[in-house]
Design an enzyme around this catalytic site. Sequence first.
Site, short mmCIF file in Angstrom:
data_model
loop_
_atom_site.label_atom_id
_atom_site.label_comp_id
_atom_site.label_asym_id
_atom_site.label_seq_id
_atom_site.Cartn_x
_atom_site.Cartn_y
_atom_site.Cartn_z
N GLN A 82 0.73 -1.21 -0.07
CA GLN A 82 -0.18 -0.01 0.07
C GLN A 82 0.80 1.27 0.22
O GLN A 82 0.46 2.38 -0.16
CB GLN A 82 -0.63 0.18 1.22
CG GLN A 82 -1.93 -1.14 1.23
CD GLN A 82 -2.42 -1.34 2.83
OE1 GLN A 82 -3.39 -0.66 3.15
NE2 GLN A 82 -1.88 -2.18 3.61
N ASN A 83 2.24 0.90 0.10
CA ASN A 83 3.13 2.20 0.31
C ASN A 83 3.22 2.88 -1.02
O ASN A 83 3.22 2.26 -1.90
CB ASN A 83 4.27 1.86 0.93
CG ASN A 83 4.17 1.20 2.40
OD1 ASN A 83 3.07 1.51 2.76
ND2 ASN A 83 4.93 0.62 2.99
N VAL A 84 3.58 4.28 -1.13
CA VAL A 84 4.04 4.75 -2.38
C VAL A 84 5.32 5.16 -2.66
O VAL A 84 5.59 5.73 -3.44
CB VAL A 84 2.96 6.26 -2.48
CG1 VAL A 84 1.57 5.75 -2.51
CG2 VAL A 84 3.31 7.10 -1.16
N HIS A 128 -1.70 1.38 -4.21
CA HIS A 128 -2.27 2.74 -4.09
C HIS A 128 -1.04 3.45 -4.96
O HIS A 128 -1.17 5.02 -4.47
CB HIS A 128 -1.92 3.21 -2.43
CG HIS A 128 -2.90 2.31 -1.64
ND1 HIS A 128 -3.19 2.36 -0.41
CD2 HIS A 128 -4.17 1.69 -1.87
CE1 HIS A 128 -4.22 1.54 0.16
NE2 HIS A 128 -4.65 1.28 -0.88
N GLY A 153 2.99 -4.19 9.20
CA GLY A 153 2.61 -2.85 9.19
C GLY A 153 1.70 -2.29 8.60
O GLY A 153 1.84 -1.08 8.09
P1 OAD Z 1 -1.47 3.18 8.92
O1 OAD Z 1 -0.61 4.50 9.37
O2 OAD Z 1 -2.95 3.23 8.93
O3 OAD Z 1 -1.03 1.94 9.80
C1 OAD Z 1 0.38 1.79 10.03
C2 OAD Z 1 0.54 0.33 11.08
O4 OAD Z 1 1.89 0.17 10.88
C3 OAD Z 1 0.12 0.45 12.17
O5 OAD Z 1 -0.85 -0.81 12.48
C4 OAD Z 1 1.27 0.61 13.37
O6 OAD Z 1 0.87 -0.23 14.30
C5 OAD Z 1 2.09 -0.16 12.35
N1 OAD Z 1 3.58 0.15 12.60
C6 OAD Z 1 3.99 1.30 12.95
N2 OAD Z 1 5.44 1.40 13.03
C7 OAD Z 1 5.66 0.26 12.98
C8 OAD Z 1 6.90 -0.50 12.91
N3 OAD Z 1 8.04 0.01 13.08
N4 OAD Z 1 7.01 -2.09 12.63
C9 OAD Z 1 5.85 -2.56 12.36
N5 OAD Z 1 4.86 -1.86 12.39
C10 OAD Z 1 4.51 -0.66 12.85
O7 OAD Z 1 -0.69 2.66 7.53
P2 OAD Z 1 -1.47 1.68 6.41
O8 OAD Z 1 -1.97 0.51 7.05
O9 OAD Z 1 -0.40 1.48 5.16
O10 OAD Z 1 -3.96 4.98 1.44
O11 OAD Z 1 -2.51 2.56 5.75
C11 OAD Z 1 -3.32 2.38 4.61
C12 OAD Z 1 -3.54 3.30 3.48
O12 OAD Z 1 -4.15 4.37 4.42
C13 OAD Z 1 -2.36 4.02 3.02
O13 OAD Z 1 -1.83 3.13 1.99
C14 OAD Z 1 -2.88 5.25 2.57
C15 OAD Z 1 -3.79 5.62 3.92
O14 OAD Z 1 -4.58 6.62 3.83
C16 OAD Z 1 -3.95 5.77 0.35
O15 OAD Z 1 -3.11 7.15 0.24
C17 OAD Z 1 -4.79 5.67 -0.68
#
Ligand code: OAD
Length: 231
Positions: free
Chosen positions: A87-89, A105, A171
């Site tokens: 999902q990362n850009v 994404h 993550g």
């Molecule tokens: P989130 O910011 O929603 O979630 C980040 C996740 O990473 C959380 O569950 C944290 O607990 C975990 N996390 C943080 N630091 C970590 C580490 N060092 N090691 C392991 N895990 C860690 O990000 P996404 O789930 O990627 O969409 O968000 C999904 C989508 O929402 C993104 O792609 C973006 C956003 O809006 C679009 O831009 C369309």
Amino acid sequence: MRTVILTGAGISAESGVKTFRDSGGLWEGHDVRDVATPEAFERDPLLVQRFYDARRSQVRSVQPNDAHLALARLEAELGDDLLLVTQNVDDLHERAGSQRVLHMHGELLRARCLTCGERPGWADDLAHAPPCPACGEPRLRPDIVWFGEVPYHLEEIQEALFACELFAAIGTSGEVYPAAGFVAVAAAAGARTVELNLKASNVTDLFDEVHTGPATATVPRWADALLAGRG
Ligand code: OAD
């Protein structure tokens, strides 16, 4: 073993790229509705372009971490049996050496032309409205899938989920669909499911196995164990 790995912002966190939901609902100081929707772009294109110009330039200053590198090692061993869906850009998976990566994404380092639809690789700023290399019109936007838009590669991802024996989510908060639903699809298809996250996600209960901790610690350990288990 046919494996699908889904990554989210958490895998890049230790490289210095901010996650979306770990900072009080703001993303680099902005409400996502002001920078990550087609409506926001219509309302204030310059603000949105400047926001992504800053993200694009930030991503050039960070490096892949041990979790990205471990997934590239895994691909080197599993080959076509591994599909990495992110999902990362950012481009940290590619810079770590992963080749089979689907950016559902979109990508910071790509633009999309609103006139001709071309999606050229793009490393520079967009705020000054440069011309599209294909049609010459100055109507390039970031090639990012905003809220309300349809993610890329969904058919290919679904096919891989139906066929996989192992699904891992790394993550990702499980807040944004359709990615948050992949674990259920993989489980229904009979795959073993594994979550690696700093803390419980929205969908932790759906996984067979959970590894809690920072990705740079959990992912290399999990990948090594997986490869050792193949004997
Ligand atoms: P989130 O910011 O929603 O979630 C980040 C996740 O990473 C959380 O569950 C944290 O607990 C975990 N996390 C943080 N630091 C970590 C580490 N060092 N090691 C392991 N895990 C860690 O990000 P996404 O789930 O990627 O969409 O968000 C999904 C989508 O929402 C993104 O792609 C973006 C956003 O809006 C679009 O831009 C369309």
